[in-house]
Motif scaffolding. Sequence first.
Motif, mmCIF file in Angstrom:
data_model
loop_
_atom_site.group_PDB
_atom_site.id
_atom_site.type_symbol
_atom_site.label_atom_id
_atom_site.label_comp_id
_atom_site.label_asym_id
_atom_site.label_seq_id
_atom_site.Cartn_x
_atom_site.Cartn_y
_atom_site.Cartn_z
ATOM 1 N N TRP A 15 7.973 12.623 -6.126
ATOM 2 C CA TRP A 15 7.456 13.874 -6.682
ATOM 3 C C TRP A 15 6.268 14.419 -5.872
ATOM 4 C CZ3 TRP A 15 2.986 15.919 -8.474
ATOM 5 C CH2 TRP A 15 3.109 17.173 -9.076
ATOM 6 N N LEU A 16 5.545 13.578 -5.157
ATOM 7 C CA LEU A 16 4.376 14.044 -4.393
ATOM 8 C C LEU A 16 4.731 15.147 -3.391
ATOM 9 C CD1 LEU A 16 2.166 10.915 -3.646
ATOM 10 C CD2 LEU A 16 1.716 12.800 -5.212
ATOM 11 N N ARG A 17 5.991 15.239 -2.987
ATOM 12 C CA ARG A 17 6.388 16.320 -2.081
ATOM 13 C C ARG A 17 6.162 17.678 -2.726
ATOM 14 N NH1 ARG A 17 12.026 16.835 -1.859
ATOM 15 N NH2 ARG A 17 12.444 15.536 -3.628
ATOM 16 N N HIS A 18 6.188 17.728 -4.056
ATOM 17 C CA HIS A 18 6.026 18.986 -4.785
ATOM 18 C C HIS A 18 4.569 19.283 -5.135
ATOM 19 C CE1 HIS A 18 10.357 18.992 -5.186
ATOM 20 N NE2 HIS A 18 10.293 17.765 -5.686
ATOM 21 N N TYR A 19 3.721 18.302 -4.966
ATOM 22 C CA TYR A 19 2.327 18.456 -5.399
ATOM 23 C C TYR A 19 1.656 19.655 -4.734
ATOM 24 C CZ TYR A 19 -2.423 17.432 -6.786
ATOM 25 O OH TYR A 19 -3.676 17.531 -7.330
ATOM 26 N N ASP A 20 1.858 19.823 -3.432
ATOM 27 C CA ASP A 20 1.195 20.914 -2.708
ATOM 28 C C ASP A 20 1.528 22.271 -3.323
ATOM 29 O OD1 ASP A 20 0.008 19.128 -0.966
ATOM 30 O OD2 ASP A 20 1.454 19.471 0.641
ATOM 31 N N HIS A 21 2.774 22.471 -3.675
ATOM 32 C CA HIS A 21 3.185 23.746 -4.275
ATOM 33 C C HIS A 21 2.420 24.003 -5.571
ATOM 34 C CE1 HIS A 21 5.568 26.963 -5.992
ATOM 35 N NE2 HIS A 21 5.758 26.193 -7.056
ATOM 36 N N VAL B 255 0.811 -1.208 0.000
ATOM 37 C CA VAL B 255 0.000 0.000 0.000
ATOM 38 C C VAL B 255 0.848 1.262 0.000
ATOM 39 C CG1 VAL B 255 -1.729 1.301 1.295
ATOM 40 C CG2 VAL B 255 -1.915 -1.176 1.113
ATOM 41 N N LEU B 256 1.843 1.328 0.830
ATOM 42 C CA LEU B 256 2.592 2.567 0.978
ATOM 43 C C LEU B 256 3.751 2.714 0.005
ATOM 44 C CD1 LEU B 256 2.696 2.865 4.855
ATOM 45 C CD2 LEU B 256 1.135 3.942 3.256
ATOM 46 N N THR B 257 4.295 1.639 -0.497
ATOM 47 C CA THR B 257 5.454 1.725 -1.374
ATOM 48 C C THR B 257 5.219 2.615 -2.589
ATOM 49 O OG1 THR B 257 6.272 -0.395 -0.621
ATOM 50 C CG2 THR B 257 7.125 0.400 -2.718
ATOM 51 N N PRO B 258 4.098 2.509 -3.316
ATOM 52 C CA PRO B 258 3.928 3.413 -4.454
ATOM 53 C C PRO B 258 3.967 4.887 -4.048
ATOM 54 C CG PRO B 258 2.357 1.617 -4.592
ATOM 55 C CD PRO B 258 3.029 1.514 -3.250
ATOM 56 N N ALA B 259 3.388 5.221 -2.903
ATOM 57 C CA ALA B 259 3.413 6.619 -2.465
ATOM 58 C C ALA B 259 4.826 7.039 -2.084
ATOM 59 C CB ALA B 259 2.466 6.820 -1.286
ATOM 60 N N SER C 18 2.617 20.564 -15.456
ATOM 61 C CA SER C 18 3.756 20.212 -14.589
ATOM 62 C C SER C 18 3.347 19.130 -13.591
ATOM 63 C CB SER C 18 4.261 21.443 -13.841
ATOM 64 O OG SER C 18 4.815 22.374 -14.730
ATOM 65 N N MET C 19 2.128 19.242 -13.055
ATOM 66 C CA MET C 19 1.647 18.210 -12.125
ATOM 67 C C MET C 19 1.467 16.875 -12.847
ATOM 68 S SD MET C 19 -0.990 20.071 -9.474
ATOM 69 C CE MET C 19 -1.979 20.979 -10.647
ATOM 70 N N ILE C 20 0.933 16.920 -14.045
ATOM 71 C CA ILE C 20 0.737 15.696 -14.830
ATOM 72 C C ILE C 20 2.089 15.040 -15.114
ATOM 73 C CG2 ILE C 20 -0.031 14.785 -17.065
ATOM 74 C CD1 ILE C 20 -2.147 17.145 -17.009
ATOM 75 N N ASP C 21 3.058 15.832 -15.554
ATOM 76 C CA ASP C 21 4.399 15.302 -15.827
ATOM 77 C C ASP C 21 5.014 14.690 -14.572
ATOM 78 O OD1 ASP C 21 4.183 16.119 -18.463
ATOM 79 O OD2 ASP C 21 5.387 17.945 -18.180
ATOM 80 N N GLY C 22 4.861 15.362 -13.453
ATOM 81 C CA GLY C 22 5.386 14.828 -12.197
ATOM 82 C C GLY C 22 4.745 13.514 -11.822
ATOM 83 N N LEU C 23 3.440 13.433 -11.970
ATOM 84 C CA LEU C 23 2.741 12.189 -11.645
ATOM 85 C C LEU C 23 3.087 11.074 -12.631
ATOM 86 C CD1 LEU C 23 -0.610 13.788 -10.556
ATOM 87 C CD2 LEU C 23 0.861 12.372 -9.112
ATOM 88 N N ASN C 24 3.431 11.435 -13.857
ATOM 89 C CA ASN C 24 3.857 10.423 -14.833
ATOM 90 C C ASN C 24 5.132 9.718 -14.386
ATOM 91 O OD1 ASN C 24 1.777 10.498 -16.701
ATOM 92 N ND2 ASN C 24 2.713 12.158 -17.856
ATOM 93 N N THR C 25 5.924 10.348 -13.520
ATOM 94 C CA THR C 25 7.118 9.689 -13.004
ATOM 95 C C THR C 25 6.753 8.636 -11.952
ATOM 96 O OG1 THR C 25 7.513 11.287 -11.210
ATOM 97 C CG2 THR C 25 8.515 11.765 -13.367
ATOM 98 N N CYS C 26 5.521 8.688 -11.488
ATOM 99 C CA CYS C 26 5.066 7.792 -10.415
ATOM 100 C C CYS C 26 4.259 6.603 -10.917
ATOM 101 C CB CYS C 26 4.189 8.552 -9.432
ATOM 102 S SG CYS C 26 4.978 9.996 -8.696
ATOM 103 N N VAL C 27 3.606 6.760 -12.044
ATOM 104 C CA VAL C 27 2.714 5.705 -12.546
ATOM 105 C C VAL C 27 2.969 5.440 -14.016
ATOM 106 C CG1 VAL C 27 0.857 6.100 -10.876
ATOM 107 C CG2 VAL C 27 0.862 7.378 -12.993
#
Length: 186
Positions: free
Chosen positions: A21-27, A12-16, A107-116
């Motif tokens: 990149w999620l650290r940057h999502y809030d910004h 459950v937690l490993t993908p997060a 930019s958010m989409i590109d960042g999330l693309n690094t995750c999934v």
Amino acid sequence: MLSSSLLFFFTVLTPALCCDWLRHYDHYSNTSLTLVRRMAGQVTHHEAPVSFPYRFYSCIRHTEVKSQLVFIRDSLSLISDLYHHDNISSVPWETNLTHRFLIDTNSMIDGLNTCVSMQKQADTRLKKYYKRLIRRTVYCTGGSSDSWQTLIRETKLHLDQLQLLVSSIRHPSAAAKRRRCSPHTH
């Protein structure tokens, strides 16, 4: 008991955790919300012609993190598509705000693309919702100022819900406590 805790951690937690990149999502999310607020100006009180899909957000909170990340990425992509319209001359805000909003969203989409994986695509029901939203607002009215205001209001609701979802991914124990302590409103 220890092995089941480790299994939970890795599944459950490993993908997060792997999605640094999620650290940057809030910004980026805060910047997008600020731009949307500036675009909104005088908020319209017209009822949206398409019901907000609270059930999508409710259901996705109970899936694996990887599915949640795909949902967030695809929602942002579909939101971005709403503003790639041929006629934005009737928008009641400065068009450079739209451009800045799209850059930030991409930019958010590109960042999330690094995750999934890029292979995973948006749920067809989610795509249909966004198609109905743009068709019943901007297309049906010929791009009236009120229809754009309705679209902005709906965009803000989505960005708020996506921010809550990211927060629950980054801080799963706090989100679980909030779900247990707060009544279900939708």
